[in-house]
Design an enzyme around this catalytic site. Sequence first.
Site, PDB file in Angstrom:
ATOM      1  N   ASP A 294       4.167  34.995  34.834  1.00  0.00           N
ATOM      2  CA  ASP A 294       3.822  33.667  35.325  1.00  0.00           C
ATOM      3  C   ASP A 294       4.360  33.526  36.728  1.00  0.00           C
ATOM      4  OD1 ASP A 294       2.365  32.402  33.347  1.00  0.00           O
ATOM      5  OD2 ASP A 294       4.161  32.185  32.102  1.00  0.00           O
TER       6      ASP A 294
ATOM      7  N   SER B 100      -3.285  12.797  39.954  1.00  0.00           N
ATOM      8  CA  SER B 100      -2.397  11.714  39.556  1.00  0.00           C
ATOM      9  C   SER B 100      -2.464  10.664  40.657  1.00  0.00           C
ATOM     10  CB  SER B 100      -0.966  12.227  39.372  1.00  0.00           C
ATOM     11  OG  SER B 100      -0.469  12.711  40.593  1.00  0.00           O
TER      12      SER B 100
ATOM     13  N   GLU C 180       7.345  19.058  42.647  1.00  0.00           N
ATOM     14  CA  GLU C 180       6.380  18.937  43.754  1.00  0.00           C
ATOM     15  C   GLU C 180       6.309  17.501  44.228  1.00  0.00           C
ATOM     16  OE1 GLU C 180       5.646  20.463  40.901  1.00  0.00           O
ATOM     17  OE2 GLU C 180       4.581  22.360  41.262  1.00  0.00           O
TER      18      GLU C 180
END
Lengths: 554, 708
Positions: free
Chosen positions: B321, B399, B362
């Site tokens: 990942d 978002s 973030e």
Amino acid sequence: MSPTLASVLQVSALVAALALVHRPLGDHMARVYAGTKHSRAERWIYRAVGADPDAGMRWPAYLRTVLAFSLAGVLLLYALQRLQDRLPLSLGFAPLSPDQAFNTAASFTSNTNWQSYAGESAMSHLTQTGGLAVQNFVSAAVGMSVAVALIRGFARARTGELGNFWADLVRGTVRILLPVSAAAAVLLVAAGAVQNFSDVQSVTTVTGQTQHLTGGAVASQEAIKDLGTNGGGFYNANSSHPFENPDGSSNLLEVFLLLLIPFSLPRTFGTMVGSVRQGYAVVAAMAGIWFAGVVAVTLLEAAHPGTAAQLAGGAMEGKEQRFGESASSLFAVSTTMTSTGSVNSFHDSFSGLSGGVLLFGMMIGEIAPGGVGSGLYGMLVMAVVAVFLAGLMVGRTPEYLGKRLGPREMKLAACYLLVTPALVLSGTALAMGTGNGESAMTNTGPHGFSEVLYAYTSASNNNGSAFAGFGADTGFHNTALGLCMLLGRFLPMVFVLALAGSLARQRPAPASAGTLRTDKPLFTGVLVACVAVVAGLTFFPSLALGPLAEGLAA
Amino acid sequence: MTLQTRTPAPTPHTAGTDPVRHGPGPRVAGGLFDPRQLLRSVPDALRKLDPRAMVRSPVMFVVETGSVLTTVLAVTDPGDGFGWLIAGWLWLTVVFANLAEAVAEGRGKAQAATLRRAKTDTVARRRTAHGEERVPGTGLRVDDLVVCEAGDVIPGDGDVVEGVASVDESAITGESAPVIRESGGDRSAVTGGTKVLSDRIVVRITARPGKTFLDRMIALVEGAARHKTPNEIALNILLASLTVVFLLAVVTLQPFAVYAGAEQPLVVLTALLVCLIPTTIGALLSAIGIAGMDRLVQRNVLAVSGRAVEAAGDVNTLLLDKTGTITVGNRQAAEFRPVGTVDVPELADAAQLASLADETPEGRSVVALAQEEYRLRERRPGELTHAAWVPFTARTRMSGVDVAGRQIRKGAAGAVAAWVAEHGGGPDAEVAAEVAEVVDAISGSGGTPLVIAERTGEGVAARVLGVIHLKDIVKEGVRERFAELRRMGIRTVMITGDNAGTAAAIAAEAGVDDFLAEATPEDKLALIKREQAGSKLVAMTGDGTNDAPALAQADVGVAMNTGTAAAKEAGNMIDLDSDPTKLIEIVEIGKQLLLTRGALTTFSLANDVAKYFAIIPAMFAAAYPGLDDLNVMRLSSPESAILSAVVFNALVIVALVPLALRGVRYRPVSADRMLRRNLAVYGLGGLAAPFLGIKLIDLVVSLIPGTA
């Protein structure tokens, strides 16, 4: 020319010729076994035996066919010998005794060609040509078929099929053995070997005595005897007989024939698995061991210890004047390491230590380069073991040519490795323990033991040569050696074909930087070390009591 | 509420460097070998002499049979004590072999004892139709609901179905920092034996008592569930066949010796046999396997089977990942790039507003950048009382916030463009082209573009304000690590949710071989299947429930302990530290395991050469004096030669126990170099060492009266 120079030139010429020929022959064999077309003659044969040459066989089917075909060979050969007086071309010879007939049938079907009889005074023309010579071809072709089946196991993926035994057998005979041996027979005739169907001729010799000379299809049988690593000579004296092997040139040709197919098959292997370098790694291991043997025996023989040898200027007992020490040493190493067993000199007469080298050449399992086919599959099984050990040492589950060597593969390889040592050791021990060994010896002390050890080593490894002093023609030895030959030939084939089947089912894993490279000199070295250590550890005690005790006594 | 994920351990707990751990009770130190362990394991070693147990190792079973035989011979014919000496040393050989195994197992037992302490009997508060009842933890069934409050020990494995709590999992992980467990999502799994520190949760039990994670762990580290791995079986077959060969060689030797006039006493033949069969590797084989598992445990990784550890050594492809493994945890905002007529402060303001409720790193980095670079005052979510926060979902991939009629959206370029178009944003070709250009430039440089759009009121067309440049910070040293892996022949594939351009840039910067961009769990699974179709072995890490199919499919699936029960069930290893970089170490441990087996087998076989040179002349030089030439070590007497070989054979086992437990050192070099090195050390070394060792022992033995 000094003997040293002569032997260097001889070996160089041989190596050069093999280097030149192995490539076209190896590629030719690969094409033969990969082909799909059938010639008219081949079709006719397939119809005659009722075989479908295009049907793929799984390993049990392939094995069943090999065994059934070979069993038929044993029975036929046995019948021919037992009934030869009632069949044409009998030359007036009586039928052989049951145990000797069994021994000979086992011997020729298993490509051993151990001879407990003297050909010229026991076998009719029909038995020699229609029985023994036929087995010379087909037993060799069987060996090659099994080797090719194993190669296919490595080369194929996700299939249970190893090819078709009938197609492999017929093609190997018709397209490889027949043409090459025909050419070789012509060359041998040109060199002076005899080829006729004459009756026994009685001639008066220079000293006024009468000698009975048996002619026959000698050159043709000689060709396949060597080419097919059979070794069963037309005459009892085998390749030291001038009718079989007239001079130095025919001698070199015969050594070349011995080594030709065994040293070319690795090329076939490399081509069929898609990387000729893999083949070179295998052939390098074979050649390295063979060459070491040649050097060792040549040097040991040239050292000629003992007053008689020093007076004669060489250890010439048991050797032909026309070949001399070095050509005899070269022939002896080549014949013991190819499972041929034909001889141009008497191994019994070699010095203790060089006799030990010849013995060891067989004890490593006839793989350097070994018999036609059997040498390659034997070496590949050793390679499987070497890859397993070396592969672990690079920190991966061992893979050979992308095929994982798991429990099943190791089980089969281990069983293969067990067969011949078990036969050699238990055969010799049985002979020694029952007193049958000692009664067959001509010599006493360690040399006498070497005779027995040599006989069982030779039979179990399907070589066929003998320490001449050994009196093999007894009920016990005919039977025991016959069993050793049959088990030593066909039991390993069971494991090889099962291994081939298990490998063919696998999908090859891709090679990476972390994979053991099996096409490099380093691996060749590991392989040679494995061969030497495994055989050395198994046979060191018995060698110590025979050749070593004799050779170090001086 | 801030979700706190436990940070991965910064450095792996390598041998010896970090033996001290937090949590209850001391954990077993790293690979260091303590000689006292040998003494402590003696009783266990003696217990293992039971032939029913010995028969599992064919080589050592032969030695034990030989020991019994020589003992009987020594009793019936005491002679000069030579027979007793041989019998004694043969017994010692067996005991040393058992000792190696016992020591290896002993470490696991210590670990298991620590775990057992966590498994105290708990009383569970089971919820019933009428309220709660108190039942013993062992009386729970699957699907029971239990209530746990601060201070309670969770009575069994389960999923949180109600509430959030901080949980102390140190009993299992040894890590003292508490973790958050909450209902729903990928952090809902709780483990029995862990302790709730704050708040109240309701747990639905998912495992029967006796089948819990803790029980499985205890069984694993104790080695109770140990089965022989395929490679171990294959090696055992080879060793057994060698044993048979040597057995034949020795048994058949007697008739030959009789002919030579040198019949051998049975005790000598037995000694020869024991010296020849591969006792060194036979004795250490199971210890090597146990120690390999143990090395994983020391790194806080639990392997469900030894098979998985072996497979780890064979891995061809590593799926890693991106986040946490290749890049430092999270991306950070680096720049605001306005488009059209918008200026930077306007964009920064909107970006900050949209990110206020975004507690992802973030999001926080956007707020921080706006504040630091553009001096925007700090705002808190609470200031904007009527703000409606739009959370990020995997479906909308956006978002944002709705406040005072103004709607701000932040998200992937495609998603935001769709939102703008949906809300009347005209197809302004110029702005669209500029946005596309900026987005491509950021992606191309390896960054992640987040597009900001706003709509100032109902009926007003939405418009794009600009783009936030999120940058991935590639971890220090990963490039070198991947180069190492490449030399080991392992391909690395980076898995990321980023688009292809971003992924390519990061992949290039980090030096991975390949990447899978915009990866969904299905993509991962497909990639694994594709690799496996090419006969490659694949390793991966995962934590979410949607990783479960891929974890199950992978040859080595390492589930993070923070992950869901489904993920932990699917994987064949569990990393208690939840550190994705550990995959690389797991691979090395797997390789080390095979390496150690191979090296010791080679060593064991090479040893035989010297033993022959000691024993054969001793047996036969009397009959054939020429054979004394083989006595190259010039050993003092036949008895002393044979005894020295037997003693060497026994002592070498003890000498190699530390190596077997620690493992042969693995270096990430090409197979060729590694083979050359190991052949030199264990092949040639194995050839030479016994010549030296036997000679030395002979010098000592020859001082014993009666043997000289």
